[in-house]
Structures are given as structure tokens and as C-alpha cells.
Design a protein around this motif. Sequence first.
Motif, PDB file in Angstrom:
ATOM      1  N   GLU A   1     -19.444  22.168   7.888  1.00  0.00           N
ATOM      2  CA  GLU A   1     -19.267  23.410   8.646  1.00  0.00           C
ATOM      3  C   GLU A   1     -19.789  24.610   7.867  1.00  0.00           C
ATOM      4  O   GLU A   1     -20.434  25.495   8.430  1.00  0.00           O
ATOM      5  CB  GLU A   1     -17.797  23.630   9.032  1.00  0.00           C
ATOM      6  CG  GLU A   1     -17.309  22.668  10.085  1.00  0.00           C
ATOM      7  CD  GLU A   1     -18.050  22.818  11.398  1.00  0.00           C
ATOM      8  OE1 GLU A   1     -18.324  23.957  11.830  1.00  0.00           O
ATOM      9  OE2 GLU A   1     -18.368  21.779  12.015  1.00  0.00           O
ATOM     10  N   VAL A   2     -19.517  24.647   6.583  1.00  0.00           N
ATOM     11  CA  VAL A   2     -19.992  25.763   5.747  1.00  0.00           C
ATOM     12  C   VAL A   2     -21.516  25.765   5.693  1.00  0.00           C
ATOM     13  O   VAL A   2     -22.154  26.828   5.796  1.00  0.00           O
ATOM     14  CB  VAL A   2     -19.381  25.687   4.333  1.00  0.00           C
ATOM     15  CG1 VAL A   2     -20.061  26.651   3.374  1.00  0.00           C
ATOM     16  CG2 VAL A   2     -17.881  25.963   4.393  1.00  0.00           C
ATOM     17  N   LYS A   3     -22.105  24.589   5.579  1.00  0.00           N
ATOM     18  CA  LYS A   3     -23.577  24.504   5.557  1.00  0.00           C
ATOM     19  C   LYS A   3     -24.169  25.008   6.869  1.00  0.00           C
ATOM     20  O   LYS A   3     -25.208  25.668   6.886  1.00  0.00           O
ATOM     21  CB  LYS A   3     -24.016  23.062   5.295  1.00  0.00           C
ATOM     22  CG  LYS A   3     -23.938  22.664   3.832  1.00  0.00           C
ATOM     23  CD  LYS A   3     -24.307  21.213   3.611  1.00  0.00           C
ATOM     24  CE  LYS A   3     -25.693  20.882   4.080  1.00  0.00           C
ATOM     25  NZ  LYS A   3     -26.087  19.498   3.789  1.00  0.00           N
ATOM     26  N   ALA A   4     -23.515  24.691   7.981  1.00  0.00           N
ATOM     27  CA  ALA A   4     -24.015  25.116   9.295  1.00  0.00           C
ATOM     28  C   ALA A   4     -23.838  26.608   9.512  1.00  0.00           C
ATOM     29  O   ALA A   4     -24.527  27.216  10.309  1.00  0.00           O
ATOM     30  CB  ALA A   4     -23.284  24.342  10.402  1.00  0.00           C
TER      31      ALA A   4
END
Length: 166
Positions: free
Chosen positions: A162-165
Motif C-alpha cells: 500500500e505504501v509503495k502504491a
Amino acid sequence: PSRGAVRRYLRRFLGDRRLIDLPAFFRWLLVNLIIAPFRAGRSAKAYRKIWTPEGSPLVVYSKRLTTALQERFGDELVVRLGMTYGEPSIKDGLASLMDEGIERLLVVPLYPQSASATTAGASEAVMKELCTWWEYPTLRMAAPFYDHPEFIKAWAAVSHDEVKAF
């Protein structure tokens, strides 16, 4: 998720003494005359944003988890879903297990934490239902798993994606 359906859910959910710690009469007044009527419309609108073609994400993913666990355990164990405030209900899940002739029951509340308003409420609902049976299985409640290394690892993986997205 219609306004009426959400209102009914809010009344049932928020009517739980473990969620709103007030005497029953005052809790009823608060939930039925203030919270449910005014919050149902906004909540229904928010629910529609996350609703899937299959229905409520909580129900959809809970059923998928139940199916996956049953497939993994095969004939070794019987896996059923019962929801404290939704369908299939705890009563329905337990009735299905009774039909299977189970003798031992492991209840795993799907809340990672242990709290009166979640885990204890679900556990209490199971025990209340079993107390209505003439014969009932040996009962065991699973321990909270919020600090289990595999749970933390799974949440870390989801969070990382989620953080990467983001």
C-alpha cells in the motif's frame, strides 16, 4: 447498502452494551433517536463506495477465508462462518456445525486484538447460543493473535504494498 439497511445494522451493532457503555434505556435513546437516524444516510453513502458486486467486503472476504480454510483442512476439520452483527449469523454457523455432528469446537474471532467490544462480544454470542442447546460440543476460544509473528509479517507485507502504491 440502503439507508434503511444501514439504520438496522447501526441499531443492532450500536445497541450492544459492550460498544456503548450506558444503561440500556439511555443507550436505546442515543442509538435509535440520534445516531442511527442521522448517521444512516452518510454511512450508506460511504458503504456504497467500497461495496463490491458480490456485496459487503467484510462478508465477501470472510466467506473467501472460510472457503480457503475448509479447502486447506479438507475432511480433517469443519469450518463455518458466523458473524456477530451480520449474516451468516453466529446462530446459523453453529447450527451448521451441529448438523455436522461436531464434538469439539474451536472459535476463532477474526479480530486480531482482544477487546470487550469485539472479541468478547463475539465469544459471548457463541456461548449464549450454545447455552440454548441440550447437548453442546467442548468449547475452546482461540487466543488473540495481534502479536503473532506471522500476523505481523502478513500486515507488514500488505502495508508495504500500500505504501509503495501511495
